[in-house]
Write a protein that holds these residues in place. Sequence first.
Motif: not given
Ligand code: CTP
Length: 402
Positions: A274, A276, A307, A311, A345
């Motif tokens: 992941m 993205a 959203n 993951l 996770k």
């Molecule tokens: N990701 C995901 N689904 C989401 C958001 C992010 O699967 N809705 C995935 C991204 O592809 C990436 C990872 O989660 O691999 C990023 O983790 P996340 O905890 O969302 O990181 P941040 O966005 O940096 O967290 P935060 O904004 O809470 O600091």
Amino acid sequence: MTRAAGRFVVLAVTGSIAVYKMVELARRLVQSGATVQVVMTKSAAEFVTPLTFQALTHRPVEIEMFSMQDERAAGHVAMGRQADVVVVAPATAHVLARLAHGFSDDLVATTVLATSAPVIVAPAMETHMWQNAATQANVAALRARGVRVIDPETGPLASGDIGPGRLATLERIEAAIEDALGGSEGLAGRSVVVTAGPTLEAIDPVRFISNRSSGKMGYAIAAAARDAGADVILITGPTALIPPAGVRTFAVESADDMKDAILAQLPRADVVIMAAAVADYRPIERATKKMKKKDLGNEMRLRLVENPDLLSAIVATRRPGTIVIGFKAETGDATAEAGRMLRDKKLDLVVANDVADPRSAFGSDDDEVAFVSADGIERLPLLKKTEVARRLVEKLTERLAR
Ligand code: CTP
């Protein structure tokens, strides 16, 4: 070794007791059909005579910089130019220092400097010399330039000590040569799903919210996995990049679309990466018609809803054994957050990076990351994203082989 046949391998041998092991490597390379050109430093020739290598490779061994037949044709750089791969093994601490600083004072250093072929370096030395900060800095500098350094093994050394410093096994050196000569097939038969880029969350038919992800990392990973023989599916948000050839690409916009696309591929995926930057929030309502300023007034409020976490959805539905890799971007040290994410996770690996550092910011070609997994934290130097991708694929290959 299958890829060595018909290739020109320069074996640069430098002065360590491990030189004798290179006699066997030269023999194996010749047996697999490679043309093997041995270059020795003078001190290497103190350990094993050039005649031994010459007899096995059926080629004169080169030692002196300007002893080569035809210096009018710039003989001192000819070997580097002709090489399909240059292997410096064993590499002494002294040679690592000279290579790290771009010296060209003998044929080994000049060959490495003059080549555009992949360079493999297999260090061998006494433990303290290996662990010394100067040696480690030289190794880091070489790695940052794309030199493939094969870490030495831990075991009994010629000095009588036990510790890291023994030359890597011939099998590891051979595997590195195979890889350099055309990519390993370590992911052959594996299905790898990679996501890349930002997602785009519509406000109305014209406006959206998104983020600064360029997609470069995900695209580089898709290409590296393809090079390693995988069947690659790239699921990408909107980017300005051209999808890598030989990869099946699905273009999506929103996090919801991305989720559907991933879940459709998940049953056959061996690995999901992941990369993205999925938007964390989207507008609650999406206007079907373009919103007009006259209706909005001088203040516009946007209400957002979280959203789905992709993951978590992947981990919940994957079949046992599917490897799931996440990315953690933070402004500051991301490894602690990455460790938490790994556990919470139930991921197999998290790639952590600091996006506040301008050298590895969004959109950059370079990245300084750490691989965080149950094995611990592996910090990489600042590298090209393509090199980070290659290292990640290497890590994945090792993991799948366990
Ligand atoms: N990701 C995901 N689904 C989401 C958001 C992010 O699967 N809705 C995935 C991204 O592809 C990436 C990872 O989660 O691999 C990023 O983790 P996340 O905890 O969302 O990181 P941040 O966005 O940096 O967290 P935060 O904004 O809470 O600091």
